[in-house]
Scaffold this motif. Structure first.
Motif, PDB file in Angstrom:
ATOM      1  N   ASP A 349      40.491  42.149  38.349  1.00  0.00           N
ATOM      2  CA  ASP A 349      40.438  42.108  36.888  1.00  0.00           C
ATOM      3  C   ASP A 349      41.822  42.340  36.277  1.00  0.00           C
ATOM      4  N   ALA A 350      41.874  42.357  34.973  1.00  0.00           N
ATOM      5  CA  ALA A 350      43.162  42.454  34.269  1.00  0.00           C
ATOM      6  C   ALA A 350      43.864  43.787  34.523  1.00  0.00           C
ATOM      7  N   LYS A 351      43.125  44.814  34.956  1.00  0.00           N
ATOM      8  CA  LYS A 351      43.710  46.119  35.250  1.00  0.00           C
ATOM      9  C   LYS A 351      44.095  46.283  36.721  1.00  0.00           C
ATOM     10  N   GLY A 596      41.014  30.745  32.805  1.00  0.00           N
ATOM     11  CA  GLY A 596      40.435  31.852  33.559  1.00  0.00           C
ATOM     12  C   GLY A 596      39.726  31.381  34.814  1.00  0.00           C
ATOM     13  N   GLU A 612      39.262  36.435  31.721  1.00  0.00           N
ATOM     14  CA  GLU A 612      40.292  37.257  32.344  1.00  0.00           C
ATOM     15  C   GLU A 612      39.876  37.584  33.772  1.00  0.00           C
ATOM     16  N   SER A 614      41.515  37.133  38.190  1.00  0.00           N
ATOM     17  CA  SER A 614      42.249  36.243  39.090  1.00  0.00           C
ATOM     18  C   SER A 614      41.836  36.521  40.528  1.00  0.00           C
TER      19      SER A 614
END
Length: 620
Positions: A349-351, A596, A612, A614
């Motif tokens: 995730d984005a974090k 995304g 969002e 990857s």
């Protein structure tokens, strides 16, 4: 008639399609015409139409050398039994010597021939030589194994002489190479890809796993043997694996096992039971071995018959039953995890945390962080690889310099790195990891000063370097292991181009720690650059790449390098990574720039899953 020869005006016959109850038949204008039915012009080389049947026509009396050459090339694209009509274009001695099944050469288009150096009606000429040219894209050997080629110039000669016949002297070919020469579209019409199945070598019966061995067999009936496709597949299976795969697999059929003499057709009965009569070599097989033999047949035939074979009965040479196995019982040897295999997806995730999209949601479930250090933020992750049992995972640090292995099923502390890279540039450090079907973890270090392929046995033991003798200076940019643990797909960069290669994994039976990757072969030679790939089922990969001067495309390729007729997938913008499951019915997932994470279900269009996120992967 093949399109390029017809356009040149050299063809000796115009072909028409006749619509009948069993499909379109292609006839020469020299043959008898139908008295009923709709008639339409067709191109015998149209791709993918296996219902088009081409009938060979013998040379006419007084045929010119041009007509003999064109007729010979056309008749090679037919279903002529034992190529009897094709052989009529040859001298008696050449017909006796010619072996059409020795090899098939596949050209981008049907072969062109040079113009005859003398006039057709010049009876003072007693011999003439033609040159056949084209662009070779593949060969198929005597074992029916497909070998793709980087497109190369093809050139062969045909020598003709005047041979005495009952009606006088006629032009015939007396010098011809063994094998067939076909344009790519004719090849796809005449042949189909079939996966034979063998067991991975060096494993106990409890760990036995079937491995796909792709070959190309004739649609309908093989002219050389008179066998239908199902019987060809069983016969090919009994004769053993192709040379490339042979060192890594084994067959449970005793050496020398073949079909009982005279068997040319195998057909399931009305209960979808297929009975396979074998010769004496199999008479003494025990029940356990016989059931494993039957599972090889079941998986080989499961996509070949209109109704799936539900049971296989192997018979002794006297016709008595050796054993009976049904599809459910064969599931324990499933090569692709289709029987209850993992179907969850994982991503970063984005974090920088690893999250899971639950299985059985077909990519539409609500994501949740995994248990343990990869999900609680103890480590910022750039890529992840999840073990096939979904109990543990391997994750790369944010800058690709360290690989960690931890549980995703129970809480725990972040362990010490399993592998580290000392390269200065993050792009020269570790690749995304991958797990094989044996539970071993694989990763490559791209450090220019110490590039290496590493295997971490069971994901927890000391990393061991894997030798790759045929790298020839290429750098490993990415890797994915097949579920059977026998093959590895590698993205290799050399001279600013990245290509896809498939290697065979060999393990020393006396020292399990001694593992090597050998016999690298091209898997997508038509693509000048491949940027992402993933295994997708038994013997297929999905790849993202570009042809020379072309635009990015997503397509399927077979592990032998051949391309299915329906291989190109709907377009999607700027794919960075691709993920497919062992079960081909699960959605294809892609990580894109701008859109995304997106998914593609069979018969559908791409749909956005997450805006969002990857590095999405399936277990493996």
């Amino acid at each position: 008639m093949s399109a390029d020869r017809r356009e040149g005006g050299r063809g000796r016959a115009v072909k028409v399609g006749v619509l009948t109850g069993c499909g379109a038949l292609v006839l020469s204008a020299c043959g008898s015409m139908p008295v009923s039915g709709d008639i339409k012009a067709v191109d015998a080389s149209q791709p993918g139409d296996s219902q088009v049947q081409v009938y060979a026509v013998a040379p006419r009396d007084g045929a010119t050398p041009n007509e003999v050459v064109d007729g010979f090339l056309e008749s090679m694209t037919s279903d002529d039994s034992d190529f009897r009509t094709t052989r009529k274009y040859l001298t008696k001695e050449a017909s006796r010597r010619w072996k059409p099944s020795a090899q098939t050469t596949v050209l981008a288009k049907a072969p062109n021939r040079s113009d005859r150096p003398a006039r057709d009606g010049d009876h003072s000429t007693t011999e003439v030589t033609y040159t056949l040219t084209g662009e070779m894209v593949a060969t198929v050997d005597e074992q029916n194994a497909y070998q793709p080629q980087v497109p190369t110039d093809y050139s062969r000669t045909l020598h003709l002489v005047r041979e005495k016949t009952a009606d006088g002297k006629e032009w015939r070919i007396d010098g011809v190479s063994d094998g067939l020469v076909l344009g790519q579209s004719d090849f796809k019409r005449l042949y189909r890809s079939v996966n034979k199945f063998y067991f991975a070598a060096g494993r106990s019966d409890a760990r036995a796993t079937l491995v796909a061995d792709p070959v190309y067999l004739r649609n309908r009936t093989d002219p050389a043997t008179g066998m239908d496709t199902v019987t060809q597949a069983v016969r090919s299976l009994l004769r053993g694996p192709t040379d490339w795969l042979r060192p890594a697999v084994t067959s449970r059929f005793p050496k020398g096992t073949d079909l009982r003499k005279g068997v040319a057709s195998l057909t399931p009965d009305d209960r979808n039971v297929l009975r396979v009569p074998l010769n004496k070599k199999a008479d003494g097989a025990g029940q356990r071995s016989c059931r494993m033999m039957a599972s090889q047949v079941l998986f080989t035939l499961r996509d070949l018959t209109p109704a799936r074979v539900e049971q296989v009965e192997l018979q002794r040479s006297d016709g008595s039953q050796l054993c009976l196995l049904d599809a459910d019982q064969a599931g324990e040897y499933a090569p692709d995890g289709s029987s209850g295999g993992p179907d969850s997806q994982y991503f970063v995730d984005a974090k920088g945390r690893v999250e899971r999209i639950p299985g059985s949601t077909r990519g539409s479930g609500e994501p949740e962080p995994v248990t343990g250090p990869f999900g609680n933020g103890a480590l910022k992750v750039s890529a992840v690889g999840v073990a096939r049992d979904e109990q543990s995972a391997a994750a790369l640090s944010q800058h690709n310099d360290a690989l960690y292995v931890a549980s995703i099923a129970v809480d725990g502390e972040l362990p010490l790195p399993a592998v580290t890279s000392k390269a200065a540039d993050p792009e020269d450090r570790l690749t995304a990891p991958s797990w094989d079907g044996l539970g071993d973890l694989w990763v490559a270090d791209r450090d220019p000063k110490n590039s290496r392929l590493l295997r971490v046995p069971h994901g927890t033991d000391k990393p061991r370097e894997v030798t790759v003798p045929s790298l020839n200076g290429s750098r490993i940019e990415g890797l994915r292991l097949s579920s059977d643990g026998v093959r590895i797909a590698l993205l290799l960069t050399q001279d600013d181009h990245t290509t896809l290669r498939i290697g065979r994994i060999e393990r020393d039976p006396l020292d399990e720690s001694d593992v090597s990757v050998v016999d690298l072969r091209q898997a997508a030679p038509q693509l000048a650059d491949v940027t992402a790939m993933s295994w997708s089922g038994r013997s297929r990969l999905v790849v993202v790449g570009k042809e020379q001067g072309g635009v990015q495309q997503v397509r399927y390729v077979q592990a032998d390098g051949s391309t299915p007729s329906s291989g190109v997938l709907p377009g999607v913008n700027q794919v960075l990574a691709i993920a497919a499951a062992d079960d081909e019915q699960l959605p294809l997932m892609a990580d894109t720039y701008g859109d995304g994470i997106v998914k593609l279900l069979p018969g559908d269009n791409w749909q956005t899953v997450l805006k969002e996120g990857s590095a999405l992967v399936y277990p493996g």
